[in-house]
Design a protein around this motif. Structure first.
Motif, PDB file in Angstrom:
ATOM      1  N   LEU A 125      -5.870  -4.826 -10.125  1.00 36.15           N
ATOM      2  CA  LEU A 125      -5.358  -3.589 -10.827  1.00 36.15           C
ATOM      3  C   LEU A 125      -3.790  -3.706 -11.647  1.00 36.15           C
ATOM      4  CD1 LEU A 125      -6.049  -1.411  -7.519  1.00 36.15           C
ATOM      5  CD2 LEU A 125      -7.491  -1.440  -9.695  1.00 36.15           C
ATOM      6  N   HIS A 175       9.758  -1.811 -18.273  1.00 30.07           N
ATOM      7  CA  HIS A 175       9.164  -0.263 -18.480  1.00 30.07           C
ATOM      8  C   HIS A 175       7.791  -0.463 -18.899  1.00 30.07           C
ATOM      9  CE1 HIS A 175       8.987   4.017 -19.640  1.00 30.07           C
ATOM     10  NE2 HIS A 175       8.188   3.303 -20.691  1.00 30.07           N
ATOM     11  N   LEU A 227      -4.915  -6.421  -5.601  1.00 27.56           N
ATOM     12  CA  LEU A 227      -4.011  -5.794  -6.377  1.00 27.56           C
ATOM     13  C   LEU A 227      -3.747  -6.508  -7.621  1.00 27.56           C
ATOM     14  CD1 LEU A 227      -1.554  -4.460  -3.622  1.00 27.56           C
ATOM     15  CD2 LEU A 227      -3.322  -3.353  -5.014  1.00 27.56           C
ATOM     16  N   SER A 236      -3.089   8.580 -10.204  1.00 29.14           N
ATOM     17  CA  SER A 236      -2.931   8.153 -11.712  1.00 29.14           C
ATOM     18  C   SER A 236      -2.853   9.274 -12.782  1.00 29.14           C
ATOM     19  CB  SER A 236      -4.203   7.511 -12.188  1.00 29.14           C
ATOM     20  OG  SER A 236      -4.305   6.170 -11.324  1.00 29.14           O
ATOM     21  N   LYS A 269       6.425   4.461 -12.358  1.00 31.09           N
ATOM     22  CA  LYS A 269       6.176   4.689 -13.689  1.00 31.09           C
ATOM     23  C   LYS A 269       6.855   5.896 -14.406  1.00 31.09           C
ATOM     24  CE  LYS A 269       1.703   6.295 -16.010  1.00 31.09           C
ATOM     25  NZ  LYS A 269       0.408   5.987 -15.900  1.00 31.09           N
ATOM     26  N   SER A 275       0.897  -1.302  -0.052  1.00 29.26           N
ATOM     27  CA  SER A 275      -0.093  -0.061  -0.035  1.00 29.26           C
ATOM     28  C   SER A 275       0.918   1.206   0.014  1.00 29.26           C
ATOM     29  CB  SER A 275      -0.932  -0.003   1.218  1.00 29.26           C
ATOM     30  OG  SER A 275      -0.309  -0.033   2.421  1.00 29.26           O
ATOM     31  N   VAL A 276       0.092   2.195  -0.133  1.00 32.65           N
ATOM     32  CA  VAL A 276       0.943   3.661  -0.204  1.00 32.65           C
ATOM     33  C   VAL A 276       1.075   4.385   0.997  1.00 32.65           C
ATOM     34  CG1 VAL A 276      -1.356   4.971  -0.584  1.00 32.65           C
ATOM     35  CG2 VAL A 276       0.870   5.717  -1.816  1.00 32.65           C
ATOM     36  N   ALA A 297      -8.279  12.538 -17.245  1.00 32.60           N
ATOM     37  CA  ALA A 297      -8.900  13.059 -16.134  1.00 32.60           C
ATOM     38  C   ALA A 297      -9.113  11.823 -15.219  1.00 32.60           C
ATOM     39  CB  ALA A 297     -10.442  13.476 -16.402  1.00 32.60           C
ATOM     40  N   ARG A 337      -7.692  -1.010  -0.567  1.00 34.15           N
ATOM     41  CA  ARG A 337      -7.488  -2.474  -1.347  1.00 34.15           C
ATOM     42  C   ARG A 337      -5.899  -2.808  -1.272  1.00 34.15           C
ATOM     43  NH1 ARG A 337     -12.110  -2.423  -5.526  1.00 34.15           N
ATOM     44  NH2 ARG A 337     -13.800  -1.067  -4.276  1.00 34.15           N
ATOM     45  N   LEU A 380      -2.204   2.312  -6.336  1.00 34.64           N
ATOM     46  CA  LEU A 380      -2.068   2.895  -7.834  1.00 34.64           C
ATOM     47  C   LEU A 380      -0.952   4.055  -7.768  1.00 34.64           C
ATOM     48  CD1 LEU A 380      -5.583   2.451  -9.407  1.00 34.64           C
ATOM     49  CD2 LEU A 380      -3.606   1.418 -10.192  1.00 34.64           C
ATOM     50  N   PHE A 392       5.289  -1.172 -15.954  1.00 35.71           N
ATOM     51  CA  PHE A 392       4.851  -0.095 -15.154  1.00 35.71           C
ATOM     52  C   PHE A 392       4.154   1.140 -15.990  1.00 35.71           C
ATOM     53  CE2 PHE A 392       7.723  -2.522 -12.276  1.00 35.71           C
ATOM     54  CZ  PHE A 392       7.292  -2.387 -11.244  1.00 35.71           C
ATOM     55  N   ARG A 393       4.536   1.192 -17.125  1.00 34.66           N
ATOM     56  CA  ARG A 393       4.001   2.479 -17.848  1.00 34.66           C
ATOM     57  C   ARG A 393       2.438   1.999 -17.879  1.00 34.66           C
ATOM     58  NH1 ARG A 393       1.873   5.921 -19.361  1.00 34.66           N
ATOM     59  NH2 ARG A 393       2.214   7.331 -21.175  1.00 34.66           N
ATOM     60  N   LEU A 424     -10.385   9.099 -12.340  1.00 29.22           N
ATOM     61  CA  LEU A 424     -11.495   8.299 -12.065  1.00 29.22           C
ATOM     62  C   LEU A 424     -11.443   7.729 -10.258  1.00 29.22           C
ATOM     63  CD1 LEU A 424     -11.175   5.605 -14.974  1.00 29.22           C
ATOM     64  CD2 LEU A 424     -12.631   7.242 -14.665  1.00 29.22           C
ATOM     65  N   GLU A 432      -7.074  16.368 -21.760  1.00 26.13           N
ATOM     66  CA  GLU A 432      -8.224  15.630 -21.547  1.00 26.13           C
ATOM     67  C   GLU A 432      -8.169  14.232 -20.439  1.00 26.13           C
ATOM     68  OE1 GLU A 432     -11.389  16.467 -22.671  1.00 26.13           O
ATOM     69  OE2 GLU A 432     -10.119  18.186 -23.436  1.00 26.13           O
ATOM     70  N   LEU A 450       0.299   1.125 -15.864  1.00 27.89           N
ATOM     71  CA  LEU A 450      -0.362   1.354 -14.392  1.00 27.89           C
ATOM     72  C   LEU A 450      -1.191   2.541 -14.347  1.00 27.89           C
ATOM     73  CD1 LEU A 450       2.170  -0.840 -12.149  1.00 27.89           C
ATOM     74  CD2 LEU A 450       0.225  -1.763 -13.239  1.00 27.89           C
ATOM     75  N   GLY A 451      -2.159   2.647 -13.786  1.00 23.51           N
ATOM     76  CA  GLY A 451      -2.810   3.625 -13.180  1.00 23.51           C
ATOM     77  C   GLY A 451      -4.221   3.519 -14.006  1.00 23.51           C
ATOM     78  N   LYS A 452      -5.283   4.410 -13.326  1.00 30.39           N
ATOM     79  CA  LYS A 452      -6.633   4.168 -14.056  1.00 30.39           C
ATOM     80  C   LYS A 452      -7.307   5.803 -14.247  1.00 30.39           C
ATOM     81  CE  LYS A 452      -7.094  -0.247 -13.560  1.00 30.39           C
ATOM     82  NZ  LYS A 452      -6.889  -1.136 -14.656  1.00 30.39           N
ATOM     83  N   PHE A 453      -7.419   6.165 -15.310  1.00 29.89           N
ATOM     84  CA  PHE A 453      -7.935   7.283 -15.666  1.00 29.89           C
ATOM     85  C   PHE A 453      -8.710   7.398 -16.893  1.00 29.89           C
ATOM     86  CE2 PHE A 453      -3.761   6.641 -17.436  1.00 29.89           C
ATOM     87  CZ  PHE A 453      -3.858   7.098 -18.737  1.00 29.89           C
ATOM     88  N   THR A 454      -9.291   8.656 -17.441  1.00 30.31           N
ATOM     89  CA  THR A 454      -9.972   8.429 -18.589  1.00 30.31           C
ATOM     90  C   THR A 454      -9.167   9.513 -19.462  1.00 30.31           C
ATOM     91  OG1 THR A 454     -11.411  10.299 -18.129  1.00 30.31           O
ATOM     92  CG2 THR A 454     -12.345   8.065 -17.765  1.00 30.31           C
ATOM     93  N   ASP A 455      -9.188   9.230 -20.582  1.00 26.51           N
ATOM     94  CA  ASP A 455      -8.616  10.276 -21.796  1.00 26.51           C
ATOM     95  C   ASP A 455      -9.529  10.545 -22.600  1.00 26.51           C
ATOM     96  OD1 ASP A 455      -7.134  11.981 -23.287  1.00 26.51           O
ATOM     97  OD2 ASP A 455      -5.342  10.639 -23.188  1.00 26.51           O
ATOM     98  N   ILE A 488      -1.193  -4.535 -10.648  1.00 20.15           N
ATOM     99  CA  ILE A 488      -0.218  -4.354 -10.063  1.00 20.15           C
ATOM    100  C   ILE A 488       0.722  -5.433  -9.418  1.00 20.15           C
ATOM    101  CG2 ILE A 488       0.530  -3.144  -7.425  1.00 20.15           C
ATOM    102  CD1 ILE A 488      -1.525  -1.299  -7.925  1.00 20.15           C
ATOM    103  N   SER A 530      10.718   5.617 -14.418  1.00 25.18           N
ATOM    104  CA  SER A 530      10.948   4.767 -15.671  1.00 25.18           C
ATOM    105  C   SER A 530      11.186   5.564 -16.778  1.00 25.18           C
ATOM    106  CB  SER A 530      10.163   3.592 -15.814  1.00 25.18           C
ATOM    107  OG  SER A 530      10.610   2.623 -16.634  1.00 25.18           O
ATOM    108  N   GLN A 565       2.884   5.192  -9.349  1.00 23.95           N
ATOM    109  CA  GLN A 565       3.200   6.329 -10.380  1.00 23.95           C
ATOM    110  C   GLN A 565       4.684   6.648 -10.294  1.00 23.95           C
ATOM    111  OE1 GLN A 565       0.716   6.710 -12.743  1.00 23.95           O
ATOM    112  NE2 GLN A 565      -0.089   5.238 -11.503  1.00 23.95           N
TER     113      GLN A 565
END
Lengths: 320, 286
Positions: free
Chosen positions: A255, A304, A252, B142, B185, A220-221, B84, A246, B178, A307-308, B86, B82, A310-315, A257, B188, B182
């Motif tokens: 996710l 690379h 994990l 993230s 990430k 965990s963080v 954003a 979590r 997560l 790890f590249r 979650l 854009e 990893l992360g959850k977001f929208t674009d 991870i 790297s 970062q």
């Protein structure tokens, strides 16, 4: 003690009863009763361990008898030679490093090390490394790079040590440097969280081509207590925080991870360290076999990419 | 987005809550400096790039304001606008993370705690990420991880220098591990930049702590900071609780970090642009 915290009680109680029985002789009736209790013990272990809350897993990950790096090394590595020091300031006993043979190949192994008794706990600083520990780890990994040996790491720390000296000597820089330099390695790296994966202090030896977690370990963080103190403004909300963050292996994997959850022996890794090391060894061996078929460039690229993504977001720009 | 548009946008920025406003220049004609406690004329402070005219205390400034001060003609092109956040863990403490995000988005006009852009500084092509402390304490989840990584990739793609201006309490707890990932990430991506021989200047501002310091903020070819900024791995309170002692004055401030060899130099805000130009002249490949 909270009821949630005493989940191991029924197991310990049965163990005590079996222990008591073994002192009372070896007649068939006693033997029979013992076998019955042992069967009961197996069942209750299975039942309790298959239904742990995130907080209970945190407690198990910190279990006083949990196998530590040196236990895994003892059971997994032949001809282990420990190396010491960062060549800059000191040797940090909170991280052990060295080399030896793992199933027929020379490897570098390193990991956090906690202590068993009070004296050793203090000597190992409760598994909380100072900058020297991270610098020793990186020095060792660079040696593995130079001599083309795979790297196996074991993660089990509450976190990097927050102290005056650690800040003065660049705790943040030491961790950051490892993150970047591990990303450049051209040899296989397999990292496994065996107990507590405490934040940046864990990740600093965790940039692997594969990252595993033992079934009842956590990553965990921030610690549940730390998270509760900050977000709930109440450290006793650690159970809620553990749930919200979590931090279990099972969560994990979802996710991305973690690559593999390592099955623990019934009742938890501490019940049988040797057997646990064998289970872990089988997985690590197989992962190394796969990774050994890649060349250096491919290994760096795979790590690379791992790890590249990893992360959850929208674009919006991508979906538009 | 141009600097001019950013100027208008600032006018609309709603007030920040009390806790986060402490170190930014407050409303009113006069302001009390939180460092020297002097009452100073606000217009002069604003003219002085939000730096106290009596003691050089650097008030916290927003990410937009910073961009306006650094680029040639105050002009820059934003990218990854854009991207954003979650709520992947569906995290709820006293309030849901989802709700918190919406509140901060309204308050700051940003989607998350970082702006990424390209432009030139003294004619040198630069890819930049600037963190916004007003968005959840500049915490790294993230989106911050993704955008700083993209800023590094942009630098790699166009042969630009990367400059990241850090201002953050560390990793964002509401995204759990997560957020932690970062750190690896971004680092790297910085490894690729390092191997390619492209410069990375890390600018640390008040405050830069936790997972941000323990990843990209300490990995610059140059690590530079504004005066008196709080910079560290563990926060001062955590250290005090651990060692059960009061911390010495000036501990974890920029000057302390220079003394211990962790920073290349300290630069006052009004000299930042000139100092960056001098540094880029040395660092940029011919």
């Amino acid at each position: 003690m909270f009821e949630e915290d005493s989940f191991e009680e029924p197991i310990l109680d049965l163990e005590r009863r079996i222990e008591a029985l073994s002192d009372t002789g070896d007649d068939p009736a006693t033997r029979n009763q013992r076998q019955r209790l042992e069967q009961e013990l197996r069942e209750i272990r299975e039942r309790i361990m298959s239904d742990l809350t995130p907080w209970q897993k945190t407690l198990l990950a910190r279990h006083a008898k949990r196998p530590y790096t040196l236990d895994y090394i003892e059971h997994m590595i032949e001809d282990f030679v420990e190396i010491h020091g960062d060549r800059k300031f000191a040797d940090d006993p909170a991280i052990v490093a060295g080399f030896g043979d793992f199933r027929g190949r020379p490897v570098l192994v390193l990991g956090h090390q906690k202590g068993r008794d009070t004296k050793e706990k203090i000597h190992r600083n409760f598994g909380m490394p100072r900058p020297e520990g991270y610098r020793k780890a990186m020095r060792a990994m660079n040696m593995a790079e130079k001599f083309r040996r795979p790297i196996i790491t074991f993660i089990d720390t509450p976190g990097a040590y927050p102290g005056i000296g650690a800040e003065e000597r660049g705790q943040a820089e030491a961790i950051a440097f490892n993150l970047r330099e591990m990303a450049k390695l051209t040899v296989p790296v397999v990292a496994t969280v065996t107990g507590e994966g405490g934040s940046g202090g864990a990740l600093a030896i965790g940039v692997g081509n594969r990252v595993n977690m033992l079934e009842h370990s956590v990553y965990s963080v921030i610690s549940p207590e730390g998270c509760a103190a900050i977000l709930w403004r109440d450290p006793s909300k650690n159970r809620e925080a553990a749930k919200a963050m979590r931090l279990t292996a099972q969560q994990l994997v979802g996710l991305d991870i973690v690559d593999a959850v390592i099955k623990e022996v019934s009742g938890g890794a501490h019940v049988d360290a040797a057997h646990q090391a064998e289970i872990l060894g089988d997985v690590v061996d197989e992962q190394l076999r796969t990774l050994e078929s890649l060349n250096g460039e491919e290994l760096t690229a795979q790590r690379h990419e791992r790890f590249r993504q990893l992360g959850k977001f929208t674009d919006g720009a991508l979906s538009a | 987005m141009s600097g001019r548009m950013a100027w208008f946008k600032k006018e609309k920025t709603p007030k920040q809550p009390q806790a986060e406003r402490r170190f930014t220049v407050p409303e009113g004609l006069w302001v009390k400096c939180p460092d020297c406690k002097e009452i100073v004329y606000k217009k002069e402070v604003l003219r002085n790039t939000n730096v106290c005219t009596k003691c050089d205390y650097h008030f916290r400034i927003g990410s937009r304001e910073r961009l306006d001060q650094l680029f040639d003609m105050g002009r820059y092109q934003e990218f990854a606008t854009e991207v954003a956040p979650l709520d992947p863990l569906q995290f709820v403490d006293s309030k849901s993370y989802e709700k918190r995000l919406v509140d901060y988005q309204k308050r700051t006009g940003l989607k998350d705690a970082v702006i990424t852009c390209t432009g030139t500084i003294g004619g040198h092509p630069v890819s930049m990420a600037v963190m916004e402390y007003g968005f959840m304490g500049g915490s790294m989840g993230s989106v911050v991880g993704e955008k700083v990584t993209r800023a590094a990739e942009q630098a790699l793609k166009d042969q630009r220098a990367l400059i990241v201006i850090a201002c953050s309490g560390g990793a964002r707890m509401q995204e759990g591990a997560l957020s932690l990932m970062q750190m690896a990430k971004i680092s790297s991506a910085l490894a690729q930049l390092d191997v390619a021989g492209l410069p990375f200047i890390s600018v640390l501002t008040d405050p830069t702590t936790g997972g941000v310091t323990a990843s990209f903020a300490m990995l610059g070819d140059l690590n530079i900071a504004e005066p008196k900024a709080l910079i560290g791995f563990a926060g001062p309170r955590v250290i005090e609780q651990t060692i059960r002692q009061k911390l010495p004055a000036g501990f974890q401030r920029s000057e302390f970090l220079v003394e211990h060899g962790m920073l290349d130099y300290i630069v006052e805000r009004n000299k930042m642009r000139d100092k960056l130009i001098s540094s880029l002249r040395f660092l940029m490949p011919n």
